[in-house]
Design a protein around this motif. Structure first.
Motif, PDB file in Angstrom:
ATOM      1  N   GLY A 108       0.812  -1.213   0.000  1.00 17.19           N
ATOM      2  CA  GLY A 108       0.000   0.000   0.000  1.00 17.19           C
ATOM      3  C   GLY A 108       0.842   1.258   0.000  1.00 17.19           C
ATOM      4  N   THR A 148       3.301  -3.336 -14.818  1.00 16.01           N
ATOM      5  CA  THR A 148       3.942  -3.905 -13.637  1.00 16.01           C
ATOM      6  C   THR A 148       5.449  -3.857 -13.852  1.00 16.01           C
ATOM      7  N   ASP A 161      -0.315  -0.668  -6.600  1.00 15.08           N
ATOM      8  CA  ASP A 161      -0.603  -2.017  -6.084  1.00 15.08           C
ATOM      9  C   ASP A 161       0.697  -2.821  -6.058  1.00 15.08           C
ATOM     10  N   PRO A 195      -5.251  -2.015   3.163  1.00 16.48           N
ATOM     11  CA  PRO A 195      -5.157  -2.579   1.812  1.00 16.48           C
ATOM     12  C   PRO A 195      -3.759  -2.369   1.232  1.00 16.48           C
ATOM     13  N   GLY A 249      -3.074  -1.927  -1.831  1.00 20.12           N
ATOM     14  CA  GLY A 249      -3.134  -1.122  -3.048  1.00 20.12           C
ATOM     15  C   GLY A 249      -4.340  -0.208  -3.025  1.00 20.12           C
ATOM     16  N   PHE A 273      -7.365  -0.143  -3.685  1.00 20.13           N
ATOM     17  CA  PHE A 273      -8.279  -1.242  -4.019  1.00 20.13           C
ATOM     18  C   PHE A 273      -9.666  -0.777  -4.449  1.00 20.13           C
ATOM     19  N   GLU A 302     -10.341  -0.611  -9.882  1.00 24.07           N
ATOM     20  CA  GLU A 302      -9.781  -1.723 -10.658  1.00 24.07           C
ATOM     21  C   GLU A 302      -8.789  -1.156 -11.650  1.00 24.07           C
ATOM     22  N   PHE A 322      -6.453  -2.071  -9.563  1.00 28.11           N
ATOM     23  CA  PHE A 322      -5.507  -1.976  -8.441  1.00 28.11           C
ATOM     24  C   PHE A 322      -6.021  -2.682  -7.183  1.00 28.11           C
ATOM     25  N   ASP A 323      -7.156  -3.374  -7.315  1.00 27.99           N
ATOM     26  CA  ASP A 323      -7.705  -4.149  -6.197  1.00 27.99           C
ATOM     27  C   ASP A 323      -7.150  -5.572  -6.164  1.00 27.99           C
ATOM     28  N   ARG A 324      -6.411  -5.944  -7.217  1.00 28.12           N
ATOM     29  CA  ARG A 324      -5.975  -7.349  -7.325  1.00 28.12           C
ATOM     30  C   ARG A 324      -5.084  -7.783  -6.180  1.00 28.12           C
ATOM     31  N   GLY A 325      -4.150  -6.933  -5.800  1.00 27.03           N
ATOM     32  CA  GLY A 325      -3.219  -7.287  -4.719  1.00 27.03           C
ATOM     33  C   GLY A 325      -3.967  -7.535  -3.415  1.00 27.03           C
ATOM     34  N   SER A 326      -4.869  -6.629  -3.063  1.00 29.39           N
ATOM     35  CA  SER A 326      -5.601  -6.764  -1.797  1.00 29.39           C
ATOM     36  C   SER A 326      -6.503  -7.994  -1.823  1.00 29.39           C
TER      37      SER A 326
END
Ligand code: ADP
Ligand code: MG
Length: 393
Positions: free
Chosen positions: A219, A279, A293, A317, A319, A321, A324, A326-330
């Protein structure tokens, strides 16, 4: 837990003042998230079974000591009635003749929801006179308001000066899980920290670092740690005045061989417009890009590092979150916790709980706290006034 619970006192036929945290949001009359209401049901059902007359006290929002129409409790009573499958009466005041009459008419097993208690300035001021008026409605005080327990308000603390105060089942559960992590969870212990502000999280680390075997940072706060490593974080937010603190944590971790600090090695970045998303390794963040993220490699390392842990606590969180992708990590971190077998997993913090809900794995986590600020303070080792007031066993 060394606090008395509703099981330890006789509530049959008694008037119970039940403080809950029903601070929920509505959108055009529709409740957005009723987790806090659902979590209070075991206590309500027990009180009904015991034949208590339950006077429920709750607040919504920050009306600042005056009546705010949109923050009335009536829609909460309606929704609660559908959840529990029985009538929940509501009144438009917290004290006074309307309330006295409604309480006098109660039968064993009845539920009555008082008006938003923060319509009275005496609530947040913990005014003894107001607390006494509230206490006069009942014979005993049961608190399930863990989410508000860090506030020394009249209905959270003050009522306990006039009535015997005990914990409800939700309060008991919160103290059991969040309390255990904060003091003596089974080792090895992992702490996953994310979110926006380093200062909040550093206080948690200070309390837990001696017992921790693994600290994972993600985060917004990870950016400050990356800066402390001398990494150029591009346009990412970080707290310049906390770099020194982050550095101290890094130094401590490298001096102790029973403690591992897991920093991001790859991250998801975006440009200011949020249209170019990529990434990259943390060493290759182009100017103008922001870290939003954790990258896949970091998440894989995290999953591996968590495997042998017996207690895992997650706050914040990893990232941005709410947006989207950027919610993938959480979501992935929530799944990691859900997949850990034989470990006690505890999630604290409002946004973190929302991330777990988004991942759809809340039922596979040992405990998702209903208290944002309260769980944060407890993890920092602070004794909450709304807990302190409860009778010891
Ligand atoms: P909690 O309510 O669970 O205690 P916090 O309030 O500490 O969590 O932090 C949550 C906020 O942190 C979220 O709004 C989330 O979008 C934000 N956040 C996390 N990582 C990042 C990041 N890399 N960049 C910007 N915001 C972030
Ligand atoms: Mg928050």
């Amino acid at each position: 837990m060394n606090k008395k619970t509703v099981r330890d006192i006789d509530v049959a036929g008694k008037r119970v003042f039940l403080r809950v945290d029903y601070n929920v949001q509505f959108d055009e009359g529709e409740i957005l998230d009723d987790y806090r209401l659902r979590e209070s049901i075991p206590t309500l059902e027990y009180l009904i079974e015991q034949g208590a007359k339950t006077i429920i006290c709750a607040h919504r929002g920050r009306p600042g000591g005056k009546v705010v129409e949109e923050l009335r409790n009536e829609p909460v009573a309606k929704h609660l009635a559908t959840l529990i499958g029985r009538e929940v009466k509501s009144v438009t005041d917290c004290v006074g003749p309307e309330v006295d009459a409604a309480v006098a008419a109660m039968q064993p097993g009845d539920l009555l929801l008082l008006e938003n208690v923060r319509f009275y300035a005496g609530e947040e001021a913990n005014d003894p006179q107001f607390a006494k008026q509230l206490a006069a409605l009942a014979d005993v005080f049961v608190s399930d308001a863990f989410g508000t327990a860090h506030r020394a308000h009249a209905s959270v603390v003050g009522v306990g000066y006039y009535l015997p105060a005990v914990a409800g089942f939700l309060m008991e559960r919160e103290l059991e899980y969040v309390g255990r992590v904060a003091t003596d969870g089974e080792k090895p212990l992992a702490v996953i920290l994310g979110g926006a502000k380093v200062s909040d999280k550093l206080a948690i680390l200070k309390n837990l670092v001696d017992r921790a075997a693994l600290i994972c940072v993600g985060g917004g706060i990870a950016n400050t740690f990356l800066r402390a490593q001398g990494i150029d974080v591009g346009a990412s937010l970080y707290e310049a005045d906390r770099i020194q603190d982050a550095y101290e944590v890094m130094r401590l971790a490298s001096s102790r061989n029973d403690l591992r600090l897991l920093m991001p090695t790859d991250v998801v970045i975006a440009d200011a417009a949020g249209t170019r998303i990529n990434t990259v390794s943390v060493n290759r963040i182009p100017p103008g890009f922001r870290i939003l993220d954790l990258g896949r490699r970091t998440l894989e390392d995290m999953r591996e590092a968590l495997a042998p842990m017996k207690t895992v606590v997650w706050n914040g969180p990893v990232g941005f979150f709410e947006r989207e992708p950027f919610d993938r990590g959480s979501i992935e971190v929530a799944r990691m916790l859900a997949d850990l077998v034989g470990a006690m997993t505890v999630v604290g913090g409002g946004e973190t709980a929302a991330a777990v809900a988004k991942a759809g794995v809340a039922q596979h986590i040992s405990h998702v706290s209903t208290g944002g600020g309260a769980s944060l303070e407890m993890l920092q080792g602070i004794m909450l006034p709304g807990v302190e007031i409860l009778r010891d066993k």
